[in-house]
Motif scaffolding. Structure first.
Motif, PDB file in Angstrom:
ATOM      1  N   GLN A   1       3.682  15.679  -3.445  1.00 57.47           N
ATOM      2  CA  GLN A   1       4.011  15.872  -4.857  1.00 57.47           C
ATOM      3  C   GLN A   1       4.133  14.559  -5.621  1.00 57.47           C
ATOM      4  OE1 GLN A   1       4.203  18.935  -6.452  1.00 57.47           O
ATOM      5  NE2 GLN A   1       3.255  19.489  -4.528  1.00 57.47           N
ATOM      6  N   MET A   2       4.408  13.456  -4.916  1.00 56.38           N
ATOM      7  CA  MET A   2       4.502  12.144  -5.558  1.00 56.38           C
ATOM      8  C   MET A   2       3.985  11.094  -4.593  1.00 56.38           C
ATOM      9  SD  MET A   2       7.766  10.078  -7.108  1.00 56.38           S
ATOM     10  CE  MET A   2       7.528  10.088  -8.872  1.00 56.38           C
ATOM     11  N   LEU A   3       3.037  10.303  -5.085  1.00 59.00           N
ATOM     12  CA  LEU A   3       2.467   9.214  -4.295  1.00 59.00           C
ATOM     13  C   LEU A   3       2.877   7.911  -4.960  1.00 59.00           C
ATOM     14  CD1 LEU A   3       0.633   8.359  -1.949  1.00 59.00           C
ATOM     15  CD2 LEU A   3      -1.304   8.519  -3.532  1.00 59.00           C
ATOM     16  N   VAL A   4       3.561   7.038  -4.208  1.00 64.77           N
ATOM     17  CA  VAL A   4       4.095   5.789  -4.743  1.00 64.77           C
ATOM     18  C   VAL A   4       3.438   4.604  -4.052  1.00 64.77           C
ATOM     19  CG1 VAL A   4       6.176   4.398  -5.088  1.00 64.77           C
ATOM     20  CG2 VAL A   4       6.318   6.900  -5.175  1.00 64.77           C
ATOM     21  N   ASN A   5       2.900   3.690  -4.843  1.00 69.87           N
ATOM     22  CA  ASN A   5       2.433   2.410  -4.308  1.00 69.87           C
ATOM     23  C   ASN A   5       3.592   1.429  -4.438  1.00 69.87           C
ATOM     24  OD1 ASN A   5       1.032   0.146  -3.428  1.00 69.87           O
ATOM     25  ND2 ASN A   5       0.277  -0.309  -5.475  1.00 69.87           N
ATOM     26  N   ALA A   6       4.171   1.053  -3.305  1.00 66.43           N
ATOM     27  CA  ALA A   6       5.281   0.100  -3.290  1.00 66.43           C
ATOM     28  C   ALA A   6       4.835  -1.203  -2.636  1.00 66.43           C
ATOM     29  CB  ALA A   6       6.475   0.707  -2.560  1.00 66.43           C
ATOM     30  N   THR A   7       3.564  -1.527  -2.811  1.00 72.19           N
ATOM     31  CA  THR A   7       2.992  -2.756  -2.262  1.00 72.19           C
ATOM     32  C   THR A   7       2.471  -3.608  -3.416  1.00 72.19           C
ATOM     33  OG1 THR A   7       0.670  -2.058  -2.096  1.00 72.19           O
ATOM     34  CG2 THR A   7       2.159  -1.357  -0.318  1.00 72.19           C
ATOM     35  N   PRO A   8       2.086  -4.862  -3.166  1.00 72.76           N
ATOM     36  CA  PRO A   8       1.488  -5.669  -4.229  1.00 72.76           C
ATOM     37  C   PRO A   8       0.001  -5.384  -4.444  1.00 72.76           C
ATOM     38  CG  PRO A   8       1.775  -6.996  -2.268  1.00 72.76           C
ATOM     39  CD  PRO A   8       2.408  -5.665  -1.982  1.00 72.76           C
ATOM     40  N   VAL A   9      -0.576  -4.466  -3.685  1.00 69.82           N
ATOM     41  CA  VAL A   9      -2.002  -4.160  -3.835  1.00 69.82           C
ATOM     42  C   VAL A   9      -2.267  -3.651  -5.245  1.00 69.82           C
ATOM     43  CG1 VAL A   9      -3.891  -2.675  -3.072  1.00 69.82           C
ATOM     44  CG2 VAL A   9      -2.341  -3.694  -1.397  1.00 69.82           C
ATOM     45  N   GLY A  10      -3.198  -4.308  -5.906  1.00 62.05           N
ATOM     46  CA  GLY A  10      -3.541  -3.951  -7.272  1.00 62.05           C
ATOM     47  C   GLY A  10      -3.004  -4.922  -8.305  1.00 62.05           C
ATOM     48  N   MET A  11      -2.109  -5.818  -7.870  1.00 61.51           N
ATOM     49  CA  MET A  11      -1.517  -6.770  -8.800  1.00 61.51           C
ATOM     50  C   MET A  11      -2.539  -7.837  -9.199  1.00 61.51           C
ATOM     51  SD  MET A  11       2.029  -8.942  -8.477  1.00 61.51           S
ATOM     52  CE  MET A  11       2.998  -7.452  -8.455  1.00 61.51           C
ATOM     53  N   LYS A  12      -2.436  -8.280 -10.443  1.00 58.89           N
ATOM     54  CA  LYS A  12      -3.297  -9.346 -10.936  1.00 58.89           C
ATOM     55  C   LYS A  12      -3.171 -10.548 -10.005  1.00 58.89           C
ATOM     56  CE  LYS A  12      -4.318 -12.006 -15.063  1.00 58.89           C
ATOM     57  NZ  LYS A  12      -3.947 -12.279 -16.450  1.00 58.89           N
ATOM     58  N   ASN A  13      -4.306 -11.145  -9.659  1.00 57.17           N
ATOM     59  CA  ASN A  13      -4.390 -12.275  -8.742  1.00 57.17           C
ATOM     60  C   ASN A  13      -3.976 -11.921  -7.316  1.00 57.17           C
ATOM     61  OD1 ASN A  13      -5.284 -13.947 -10.850  1.00 57.17           O
ATOM     62  ND2 ASN A  13      -3.172 -14.385 -11.424  1.00 57.17           N
ATOM     63  N   HIS A  14      -3.876 -10.634  -7.006  1.00 56.30           N
ATOM     64  CA  HIS A  14      -3.544 -10.201  -5.646  1.00 56.30           C
ATOM     65  C   HIS A  14      -4.270  -8.892  -5.360  1.00 56.30           C
ATOM     66  CE1 HIS A  14      -1.309  -8.824  -2.139  1.00 56.30           C
ATOM     67  NE2 HIS A  14      -0.782 -10.025  -2.056  1.00 56.30           N
TER      68      HIS A  14
ATOM     69  N   ASN B   1       1.644  -5.753 -13.392  1.00 54.44           N
ATOM     70  CA  ASN B   1       0.673  -6.683 -13.979  1.00 54.44           C
ATOM     71  C   ASN B   1      -0.631  -6.596 -13.189  1.00 54.44           C
ATOM     72  OD1 ASN B   1      -0.603  -8.689 -15.412  1.00 54.44           O
ATOM     73  ND2 ASN B   1       0.532 -10.364 -14.483  1.00 54.44           N
ATOM     74  N   PRO B   2      -1.615  -5.899 -13.722  1.00 51.37           N
ATOM     75  CA  PRO B   2      -1.740  -5.333 -15.059  1.00 51.37           C
ATOM     76  C   PRO B   2      -0.928  -4.041 -15.190  1.00 51.37           C
ATOM     77  CG  PRO B   2      -3.666  -4.751 -13.806  1.00 51.37           C
ATOM     78  CD  PRO B   2      -2.830  -5.660 -12.924  1.00 51.37           C
ATOM     79  N   ILE B   3      -0.664  -3.654 -16.414  1.00 45.86           N
ATOM     80  CA  ILE B   3       0.113  -2.441 -16.658  1.00 45.86           C
ATOM     81  C   ILE B   3      -0.601  -1.229 -16.072  1.00 45.86           C
ATOM     82  CG2 ILE B   3       0.982  -0.872 -18.444  1.00 45.86           C
ATOM     83  CD1 ILE B   3       1.488  -3.410 -20.155  1.00 45.86           C
ATOM     84  N   LYS B   4      -1.899  -1.155 -16.284  1.00 46.25           N
ATOM     85  CA  LYS B   4      -2.679  -0.057 -15.708  1.00 46.25           C
ATOM     86  C   LYS B   4      -3.576  -0.616 -14.616  1.00 46.25           C
ATOM     87  CE  LYS B   4      -2.625   3.298 -19.410  1.00 46.25           C
ATOM     88  NZ  LYS B   4      -3.434   4.253 -20.172  1.00 46.25           N
ATOM     89  N   THR B   5      -3.154  -0.419 -13.395  1.00 50.36           N
ATOM     90  CA  THR B   5      -3.926  -0.877 -12.239  1.00 50.36           C
ATOM     91  C   THR B   5      -5.119   0.054 -12.013  1.00 50.36           C
ATOM     92  OG1 THR B   5      -2.613   0.498 -10.755  1.00 50.36           O
ATOM     93  CG2 THR B   5      -1.848  -1.780 -11.112  1.00 50.36           C
ATOM     94  N   LYS B   6      -5.994  -0.351 -11.147  1.00 50.88           N
ATOM     95  CA  LYS B   6      -7.126   0.499 -10.779  1.00 50.88           C
ATOM     96  C   LYS B   6      -6.610   1.836 -10.230  1.00 50.88           C
ATOM     97  CE  LYS B   6     -11.398   0.527  -8.124  1.00 50.88           C
ATOM     98  NZ  LYS B   6     -12.317  -0.263  -7.304  1.00 50.88           N
TER      99      LYS B   6
END
Length: 82
Positions: free
Chosen positions: A18-31, A58-63
């Motif tokens: 019901q909820m999928l959370v990305n709690a990693t830095p994957v997707g962060m700008k410069n990372h 960062n970015p506000i809207k990740t991939k």
């Protein structure tokens, strides 16, 4: 309410999630901003009422968030975490 934690695998099926959370830095700008923490298959297998939450701000809207929105899921961005 029940919580289940999963170790990510390339093509995990999430039809009961019901909820999928990305709690990693994957997707962060410069990372690794150009990748998602799960495959498109896994993301699209979510229940249609699921919420996708990305703590990356960062970015506000990740991939990840953009793809989830494209698939019609409700989303929460990392800005709300701050």
């Amino acid at each position: 309410m029940t919580f289940e934690l999963y170790q990510m695998s390339p093509d995990k099926e999430f039809s009961n999630v019901q909820m999928l959370v990305n709690a990693t830095p994957v997707g962060m700008k410069n990372h690794s901003a150009d990748i998602m923490p799960v495959s498109q298959y896994s993301l699209s297998s979510l229940d249609k009422s699921a919420v996708v939450y990305d703590i990356v701000y960062n970015p506000i809207k990740t991939k990840f968030i953009l793809k989830a929105q494209e698939l019609g899921y409700r989303t929460i961005t990392g800005v709300d975490m701050l």
